[in-house]
Design a protein around this motif. Sequence first.
Motif, mmCIF file in Angstrom:
data_model
loop_
_atom_site.group_PDB
_atom_site.id
_atom_site.type_symbol
_atom_site.label_atom_id
_atom_site.label_comp_id
_atom_site.label_asym_id
_atom_site.label_seq_id
_atom_site.Cartn_x
_atom_site.Cartn_y
_atom_site.Cartn_z
ATOM 1 N N ASP A 53 120.393 66.476 -44.746
ATOM 2 C CA ASP A 53 119.996 67.842 -44.392
ATOM 3 C C ASP A 53 120.791 68.306 -43.174
ATOM 4 O OD1 ASP A 53 118.607 70.232 -43.939
ATOM 5 O OD2 ASP A 53 116.705 69.352 -44.539
ATOM 6 N N ASP A 54 121.697 69.258 -43.378
ATOM 7 C CA ASP A 54 122.482 69.848 -42.280
ATOM 8 C C ASP A 54 123.529 68.886 -41.708
ATOM 9 O OD1 ASP A 54 120.809 72.018 -42.538
ATOM 10 O OD2 ASP A 54 120.012 71.965 -40.502
ATOM 11 N N GLN A 55 124.085 68.006 -42.502
ATOM 12 C CA GLN A 55 125.060 67.061 -41.945
ATOM 13 C C GLN A 55 126.440 67.688 -41.834
ATOM 14 O OE1 GLN A 55 125.246 63.185 -43.752
ATOM 15 N NE2 GLN A 55 126.763 62.454 -42.289
ATOM 16 N N ASP A 56 127.065 67.511 -40.685
ATOM 17 C CA ASP A 56 128.398 68.056 -40.452
ATOM 18 C C ASP A 56 129.477 67.127 -40.978
ATOM 19 O OD1 ASP A 56 129.705 66.366 -38.019
ATOM 20 O OD2 ASP A 56 127.539 66.497 -37.786
ATOM 21 N N LEU A 57 130.637 67.693 -41.235
ATOM 22 C CA LEU A 57 131.866 66.951 -41.479
ATOM 23 C C LEU A 57 132.826 67.106 -40.317
ATOM 24 C CD1 LEU A 57 133.717 65.322 -43.395
ATOM 25 C CD2 LEU A 57 134.450 67.499 -44.387
ATOM 26 N N HIS A 58 132.877 68.313 -39.734
ATOM 27 C CA HIS A 58 133.892 68.639 -38.729
ATOM 28 C C HIS A 58 133.538 68.174 -37.322
ATOM 29 C CE1 HIS A 58 136.766 71.080 -41.110
ATOM 30 N NE2 HIS A 58 135.732 71.113 -41.925
ATOM 31 N N MET A 59 132.330 67.647 -37.127
ATOM 32 C CA MET A 59 131.994 67.021 -35.843
ATOM 33 C C MET A 59 131.948 65.497 -35.976
ATOM 34 S SD MET A 59 129.261 69.656 -34.066
ATOM 35 C CE MET A 59 128.043 69.549 -35.397
ATOM 36 N N ASN A 60 132.515 64.994 -37.080
ATOM 37 C CA ASN A 60 132.798 63.565 -37.243
ATOM 38 C C ASN A 60 131.566 62.686 -37.410
ATOM 39 O OD1 ASN A 60 135.497 64.333 -36.827
ATOM 40 N ND2 ASN A 60 135.340 63.958 -34.622
ATOM 41 N N SER A 61 130.481 63.211 -37.974
ATOM 42 C CA SER A 61 129.268 62.401 -38.109
ATOM 43 C C SER A 61 129.489 61.169 -38.983
ATOM 44 C CB SER A 61 128.121 63.242 -38.665
ATOM 45 O OG SER A 61 128.398 63.684 -39.990
ATOM 46 N N LEU A 62 130.348 61.257 -39.984
ATOM 47 C CA LEU A 62 130.579 60.116 -40.861
ATOM 48 C C LEU A 62 131.206 58.941 -40.120
ATOM 49 C CD1 LEU A 62 131.914 61.873 -44.095
ATOM 50 C CD2 LEU A 62 129.661 60.850 -43.758
ATOM 51 N N ASP A 63 131.907 59.231 -39.032
ATOM 52 C CA ASP A 63 132.538 58.159 -38.252
ATOM 53 C C ASP A 63 131.503 57.243 -37.609
ATOM 54 O OD1 ASP A 63 134.909 59.320 -38.932
ATOM 55 O OD2 ASP A 63 135.340 60.148 -36.942
ATOM 56 N N TYR A 64 130.271 57.706 -37.494
ATOM 57 C CA TYR A 64 129.201 56.941 -36.854
ATOM 58 C C TYR A 64 128.257 56.312 -37.881
ATOM 59 C CZ TYR A 64 130.839 59.208 -32.609
ATOM 60 O OH TYR A 64 131.613 59.635 -31.558
ATOM 61 N N LYS A 268 129.893 62.971 -26.931
ATOM 62 C CA LYS A 268 129.768 64.421 -26.831
ATOM 63 C C LYS A 268 130.314 65.105 -28.085
ATOM 64 C CE LYS A 268 130.305 64.415 -21.784
ATOM 65 N NZ LYS A 268 131.086 64.941 -20.635
ATOM 66 N N VAL A 269 129.923 66.348 -28.258
ATOM 67 C CA VAL A 269 130.496 67.160 -29.330
ATOM 68 C C VAL A 269 132.015 67.153 -29.174
ATOM 69 C CG1 VAL A 269 130.606 69.447 -30.369
ATOM 70 C CG2 VAL A 269 128.462 68.656 -29.346
ATOM 71 N N PRO A 270 132.780 66.930 -30.234
ATOM 72 C CA PRO A 270 134.243 66.951 -30.111
ATOM 73 C C PRO A 270 134.733 68.247 -29.482
ATOM 74 C CG PRO A 270 133.602 66.089 -32.247
ATOM 75 C CD PRO A 270 132.343 66.585 -31.598
ATOM 76 N N ARG A 271 135.584 68.097 -28.487
ATOM 77 C CA ARG A 271 136.088 69.267 -27.745
ATOM 78 C C ARG A 271 137.317 69.854 -28.428
ATOM 79 N NH1 ARG A 271 131.347 68.390 -25.749
ATOM 80 N NH2 ARG A 271 131.074 68.644 -23.481
ATOM 81 N N THR A 272 137.071 70.431 -29.600
ATOM 82 C CA THR A 272 138.134 71.087 -30.350
ATOM 83 C C THR A 272 138.479 72.430 -29.705
ATOM 84 O OG1 THR A 272 136.403 71.962 -31.789
ATOM 85 C CG2 THR A 272 137.547 69.988 -32.530
ATOM 86 N N ALA A 273 139.554 73.040 -30.185
ATOM 87 C CA ALA A 273 140.014 74.304 -29.595
ATOM 88 C C ALA A 273 138.978 75.412 -29.716
ATOM 89 C CB ALA A 273 141.321 74.733 -30.254
ATOM 90 N N ASN A 274 138.106 75.329 -30.726
ATOM 91 C CA ASN A 274 137.108 76.385 -30.910
ATOM 92 C C ASN A 274 135.766 76.054 -30.272
ATOM 93 O OD1 ASN A 274 136.127 74.470 -32.684
ATOM 94 N ND2 ASN A 274 136.282 75.756 -34.518
ATOM 95 N N PHE A 275 135.695 74.949 -29.498
ATOM 96 C CA PHE A 275 134.446 74.598 -28.823
ATOM 97 C C PHE A 275 134.304 75.389 -27.531
ATOM 98 C CE2 PHE A 275 132.062 72.173 -25.661
ATOM 99 C CZ PHE A 275 130.869 71.955 -26.342
ATOM 100 N N ASN A 276 133.248 76.219 -27.465
ATOM 101 C CA ASN A 276 132.958 77.036 -26.289
ATOM 102 C C ASN A 276 134.227 77.642 -25.689
ATOM 103 O OD1 ASN A 276 131.169 78.211 -24.435
ATOM 104 N ND2 ASN A 276 131.376 76.523 -22.988
ATOM 105 N N PRO A 277 134.977 78.393 -26.468
ATOM 106 C CA PRO A 277 136.285 78.878 -26.013
ATOM 107 C C PRO A 277 136.172 79.954 -24.933
ATOM 108 C CG PRO A 277 135.704 79.876 -28.103
ATOM 109 C CD PRO A 277 134.643 78.847 -27.826
#
Length: 600
Positions: A53-64, A268-277
């Motif tokens: 339910d609500d699982q992300d791909l782009h914040m790398n949850s599968l890596d954990y 932490k949430v991955p600090r991608t270019a679109n994170f809190n820009p």
Amino acid sequence: MWILRYAVFITSLYPCFVHGSAFGPENQKPITHANGETNHGRLRPNIVFILTDDQDLHMNSLDYMPFVQKHLIDHGTFFKRHFCTTALCCPSRVTLWTGKAAHNTNVTNVTPPYGGYPKFVSQGLNKKYLPVWLQESGYNTYYTGKLFNAHSVDNYDSPYAAGWTSSDFLLDPFTYSYLNSTYQRNQDPPVSFEGRHSVDVLAEKALGLLDEAHEAGKPFFLGVAPVSPHANLWSPAFKDGNHSDLEDIDFSPPVPAERHTKLFEGVKVPRTANFNPDKPSGASWIRKLPKQSQETVDYNDHFYVQRLRTLQSVDEIVDSIISRLGYLKILDNTYIIYTTDNGYHIGQHRMQPAKQCSFEEDINIPLIVRGPNIPKGSISDIVTTHTDLAPTLLDIAGAHLRDDFDGLSIPLTEDGLSRAEETRHEHITVEHWGFASNEGQVLESYPRLHLNNTYKALRVISKTYDLHYQVWCNGDHELHDLTTDPGQMVNLLHPDEVAPKTIAGASLDKVVARLDSLLFVLKSCRAETCIHPWKALHPAGNVASLRDALFPRFDSLYEEKSRKVEFDRCEMGFILDAEGPQFTHKNLDPIFDPKWHEWT
């Protein structure tokens, strides 16, 4: 950590004594699938479907999730371009189980009058969805966990969810209360599990249903739908089994099992270019969001870690199910599908934790398939969506495919996947109605609800272009080129942005004209038109992609004669007279000038 995780679930690795064979002789006939592939006389396969339910791909949850990596990704195929078509729980799940887009199910929100289980029933879908079709094809069907929103202690029996040989559903208003869940088995009264972790309860039920399915001696489908990693929800009204308005509900970070509470400290949430820009992005209400304070960022990092921690219980379920299938000697003839209803964002584009947008974080989601003849350790680039899953599951079962599906069965062999890379469609239809929620902190600058979040959008992905186009109900437009802007930070149609002269090998205005016509068809498409929308625009069959449509000979057709996507007004759900001009499915007059044939 691993010793602890194995110790806690060691009892799940000792299945109860099971009598008899899993399959009788009647289930040993060869199956020829819709895509021409055959099972070469194998026993009819089982299917285990795990839906988070609500699982992300782009914040790398599968890596954990090491067990998902070990058992599924390493032994199966990961579809990295899989998308939901509505980034909201109930509409997405109904699409998943019916093979139809939300504008065709008319289940467009999570609660009545526009969505939820009552809407699913009122639309006649309780008799027209996957478990019913699987039973008609000789399968036993089992399910535990969350089915739909607004499936509750009040309405679970009016009527009972159809199509299930045996079931044990999570019920509202306790669905999202990790330590106070309520489950309801078959036609028994609901039972409260206050004080126990919801996903641990689910784990026991899933393994019990698996044993039950095996002992029955027929091919089976087992759905396992944990609440993780959804936010924890609570309201004072819930304690008496009553419901509550969204404004009165307390959203908080998900609650992990006690054994997982200390994991991932400092992550932490991955600090991608679109994170809190520093610069605003998008359109409509999103472009008005302020930059998040450090206090808010810290809270959201905690929210993110809590999501990872709750997913550890799901990871353990994967390990337990694989172990049980192996013990029962049916693992090699079982398909295991792992996905989620929609994605999630935390901090991207300055947004608080939630979903409901058409950015990649919300719509591009995990899909992993393991099973007979599935390539191991493989990654597929083909475009797939939740509308494709019901046809795929029926195809696996060797069942008849319906001609009203809005999706296309996904190939699951090496040869099929190789062919699909050259022939499969390149578009994804995305749609949403009503509010966008904030599941994080409620501050003056971040209210609980943004009421104007109705839009139509699409993604078009090929080897040479990667585009996102959206039309909002208030008239705002968005276009992102993900080949140069993977974080979707630059809206090429916003007056504050400097747009390139060309995109996807053509001028910007020519590309937008094609995308708008394509979206015009897709926003009200049905069945074959959803799968092959370019045929509606070019009946001669000489256009099958955006690249084909960009030939200069079609310039006048698209720029002078085509209809544009527009709304009559913003609404909280699907109301036809608010949706603007529609493609009629009978002729092309609403799209093009009556002399359209002169231009094809």
